[in-house]
Structures are given as C-alpha cells and as structure tokens.
Design a protein around this motif. Sequence first.
Motif, short mmCIF file in Angstrom:
data_model
loop_
_atom_site.label_atom_id
_atom_site.label_comp_id
_atom_site.label_asym_id
_atom_site.label_seq_id
_atom_site.Cartn_x
_atom_site.Cartn_y
_atom_site.Cartn_z
N HIS A 146 -3.48 6.30 0.40
CA HIS A 146 -2.96 5.24 1.27
C HIS A 146 -1.76 4.57 0.63
CE1 HIS A 146 -6.37 5.62 3.94
NE2 HIS A 146 -7.16 5.61 2.88
N THR A 147 -1.01 5.31 -0.15
CA THR A 147 0.06 4.72 -0.94
C THR A 147 1.38 5.38 -0.56
OG1 THR A 147 -1.61 4.67 -2.69
CG2 THR A 147 0.61 4.07 -3.32
N SER A 148 2.39 4.57 -0.29
CA SER A 148 3.69 5.13 0.06
C SER A 148 4.39 5.68 -1.19
CB SER A 148 4.57 4.06 0.69
OG SER A 148 4.91 3.10 -0.28
N ILE A 149 5.40 6.48 -0.97
CA ILE A 149 6.18 7.04 -2.09
C ILE A 149 6.76 5.91 -2.94
CG2 ILE A 149 8.20 8.45 -2.69
CD1 ILE A 149 7.72 9.89 0.08
N GLU A 150 7.29 4.89 -2.27
CA GLU A 150 7.88 3.75 -2.98
C GLU A 150 6.85 3.08 -3.89
OE1 GLU A 150 8.30 4.44 0.15
OE2 GLU A 150 10.46 4.41 0.52
N GLU A 151 5.64 2.93 -3.34
CA GLU A 151 4.61 2.23 -4.09
C GLU A 151 4.12 3.07 -5.28
OE1 GLU A 151 1.65 0.72 -1.47
OE2 GLU A 151 0.83 -0.65 -2.98
N SER B 267 6.79 2.82 -7.92
CA SER B 267 6.80 1.50 -8.54
C SER B 267 5.61 1.34 -9.49
CB SER B 267 6.75 0.48 -7.40
OG SER B 267 7.02 -0.79 -7.87
N LYS B 268 4.44 1.86 -9.11
CA LYS B 268 3.26 1.74 -9.99
C LYS B 268 3.40 2.61 -11.23
CE LYS B 268 0.08 -0.60 -7.24
NZ LYS B 268 -1.03 -0.71 -6.31
#
Lengths: 273, 273
Positions: A252-257, A260-261
């Motif tokens: 459930h995580t976007s590429i951006e997220e 960033s993580k």
Amino acid sequence: MPGVRPVFYVSDGTGITAETIGHSLLTQFTQTRFVTERYSFVDSVERAAEIAPKIRAAAEEYGVRAVVINSCVDSVVSSALAESGALMLDVFAPFIEPLERELGEARERRIGQAHGLVNFETYHRRINAMNFALTHDDGAATDYAGADVILVAVSRAGKTPTCVYLALHYGIRAANYPLTEEDLEHDRLPPRLRPWRNKLFGLTIDPVRLQQIRQERRPNSRYAQFDTCKREVAAAEMMFRGEGIPTLSTTHTSIEEIASKVLTTLGIHREMF
Amino acid sequence: MPGVRPVFYVSDGTGITAETIGHSLLTQFTQTRFVTERYSFVDSVERAAEIAPKIRAAAEEYGVRAVVINSCVDSVVSSALAESGALMLDVFAPFIEPLERELGEARERRIGQAHGLVNFETYHRRINAMNFALTHDDGAATDYAGADVILVAVSRAGKTPTCVYLALHYGIRAANYPLTEEDLEHDRLPPRLRPWRNKLFGLTIDPVRLQQIRQERRPNSRYAQFDTCKREVAAAEMMFRGEGIPTLSTTHTSIEEIASKVLTTLGIHREMF
C-alpha cells in the motif's frame, strides 16, 4: 453525487510546482470531484489572455466557478488570468513577503527557475545515477562498490521503479537484486550481497497482491501461482529478519513513499531534483 | 560573501510537496546560500519535539533564525515544531480556507495523502509505462503501436531519462529511437518510424555539450570526437526540419522541462503522479 469542479494548473514554467501543491491540496477535499487541466510555459500576457476565456468556458460548462492554481511569477500575467473570474490561488504569493523580510533581500522574478535551470554538475550526477540504475537493474550487474543503495526483493515487488525514482530525483546510485528461488532456499543473504550489508534495504509485499501483478505479467505460469508467491515472500521475510535487513512492505505504498523511507532508514541525505 | 541560512523541510508524509514548493521559493532568492535538511514522516508531537531542538541548534550554529517549510496537517505537530523559534512557512495553510469556502466543504486532515495513497489502477498504469520505457529504450524493441510518444535523437542527447520521467510521472508509454550513422546518411525518417509520424518528437543538443557527455562515457573514441558529434547533430536536425518533426534542444533544458514540452507540443494531457 459529488460536485464537479474544474481546476487549472497554470505556470510560466513546467507547472510541476503548481501541480504538486495543487494535487496535495485537492486530495484533502473528498466530497468534490476535480477535473484538471494544465497550461505550462504561460510566460506572456498574450498567452494568458488566450487561456482566460477557456477557464471561463469551463466554469460555464460545469456551472461552478473554476479554480486556478497559479505559479506565474509575473503579476501582470496573473492579472490576465484572473479575468477568467476563477478563484485564483497563487502558490508563491503567501510565502514571498515573509521570506523577503526574514532574508533581507527581494526575490528575483525570473521565470520557470525551479525546474528549468540546468546545472551541468547536478545534471551529470542525475544522468549517471540513472545509467547506474539501469545497468544494475534486476541483478544485471553486481559490482556494488559504487552503489549508494541495494534494494533486495523477490521478483515484481517494486524494486525497479523505486531505483529509477531514487536516481532521477535524488541522484542516488540504486542497484537492485532479485532474490531467486535458489537464494531463497537458504536463510542467509546471497554471498554477493554480504559485503554490502549497510547498503541493503529489503522490500516485501502481500502475496495476494504479488500474485495479481505476476498474473498480469505471465498469466497462469508457475511464477504467478499463489503458492509460489506466498512461499517466496515468506522466505524473503525470514531472511531479512534473520539478517537484520530493514524492510518495507510495498503493498500500500507509493513509489515516492518507498523512496523516501529508504533514504530516511539508511540515513542518506540528498536534496531533491 | 552571501549569508547562509538553514532550511528544514518537515512533513508527516514523504516531504515531496514541501520540498518542491520550498525549492521553487528558495531559487527566487539569489543572495542567500541555503543549507537544507529534510525530516519525513513526522506524524506525532513526540517526533516533532525531537526535531525542534535540532532546528534550534542549527540556528545557533549559523547565527541566524532557521526557516521551516512545513506540510504537517496536524496543527499540534506544527506548534511543537514552532518551539524551535524558526520562521514557520506552512505550505497548505494559506490555501485551505479559500478552498473550503469555495468548495463548501471542510478539508479532511489525513496525513501524507498526496504521495502516500496507492490506487492500484494508477499504480499499474505507472508500472506498465515504466516497463514499456525500459523495454523500448534505445531502439531495443520497435513495436510502436502501443507507444504514446517516440523520442528520436542521436546517442546521448537525453532520450532515456526523459522517457523514464514521462513514464514515472505521467504514466506515458514513451519509447526512444537512437539515430544511427546509417539512419543519418539519409535525409528521410528511418522506415520503421514513418508509420508513427504523429508520435515523434526530436531532441537535439549543442555538439560541444554532446562531445563532453560522450567523452565522459567513452573517452577518446571516434564516437566522442567533436567532428562526429557535429556531423550527427547537423544531420539529425536537417532530418527533423525536412520531415516537420517537432524538436527541442536539451542543452540547457532540464528533464522536467523536456518532458513538459513534449506533452504540450504533442497535445497529450495526463495528470501528474
């Protein structure tokens, strides 16, 4: 039935800043459906005067006032856009005055600076990072001495887009290593990854989701069977846990997220492009 | 000697919105040198309270007040950050009230929505576009029926990063075709491109710049000689002109700007991711 609202991103440059903040604002309003349009490189009053009637026409079509999210630095251009009668939201205006006061200098109204200027050195870093990501995609090259990050995961868990994003937006040299069935028969890291433990980041994914993605790619293959997905994900997660590799689920995580993580977790600081 | 100013991007999500608008703002101030730091996923008062002293410490180190560019939606988190004594610029605050009034609805304060939510359909489109770009990179596959855009240029003029950017940020299926020496011996388009004339976009580049880029890649090769670069660029430009292919020079143009101009020129409208 939600209301529909026409929204225009208008910029004298690429429009990326206007669209980024606009998108962030609009996602906070869930009762309205937005239809959006972008006008980039609007750098003259003449061009603005061509666009204003289109904005007015959209407002008439939908029977509501339009919203203009505007990043043109020339106030004469903004005024010509305002002739449309739209709600004008200027993305820079609220911050300029406090910054001018704080910094003790007046801003320079140069057009499209943020995403228009090219600094050869940063361009090189970005392009070299991109080349690195592509040559080190999917375990193609495994000379990891020059890597900033190595993403490790089973096939189709989101490694490639994350590596490319890290390269494009942070100039990060990101490699990725696909865990093969053979790798997954052992609980330990594959030998070629062991020297680079502090660069490793594991991605994992819900097997149900992985099955959907693989099924789309290679329908009805053993690769796409739910049992295969479940077994591979379980083995990869056990390896990450056992080896103390930081891990994130991409379900459930976007590429951006994800990007960033990865940076936050590995303590890598780079300015965004 | 310009003043140095510490700037902090703080967000409860990825921080992309804060950093994008912050970067656009700071480029308008040319007399100050900015040192920036990013804190992502600051979604609790406890986390904010850990960061505030670091901001205060930076202000003491540089002997000036820090600037915080903040996109946390929870005002309690923002207040905890404000304990740092920094100039607080909230990237959403100035726009929320006019939007609430215009739309007749209150915003929902959900955290990190803009770049955090994943819609499976758009995710698929994005990933499929990325796969398309990688499989159709550098003329590797030339089945262009499914392409939205085909970038055409001599080697090292900026095709690959632009295609990947178009895929990642707009879900555009972008192929690229490298003009070979053989192609450049003719004034006409290579036969395999002719059926797709309305998808073509030509990139060109200053031969001096091209020579630098090729020299870095393959030092002292014929490929990197200035004469080779000059001849190839001239032949490509003549082909584009003769065939009426829209063209852009990448010499002083960022990847974002090239991508944006390709979309504007070919009349393709897609929302950004």
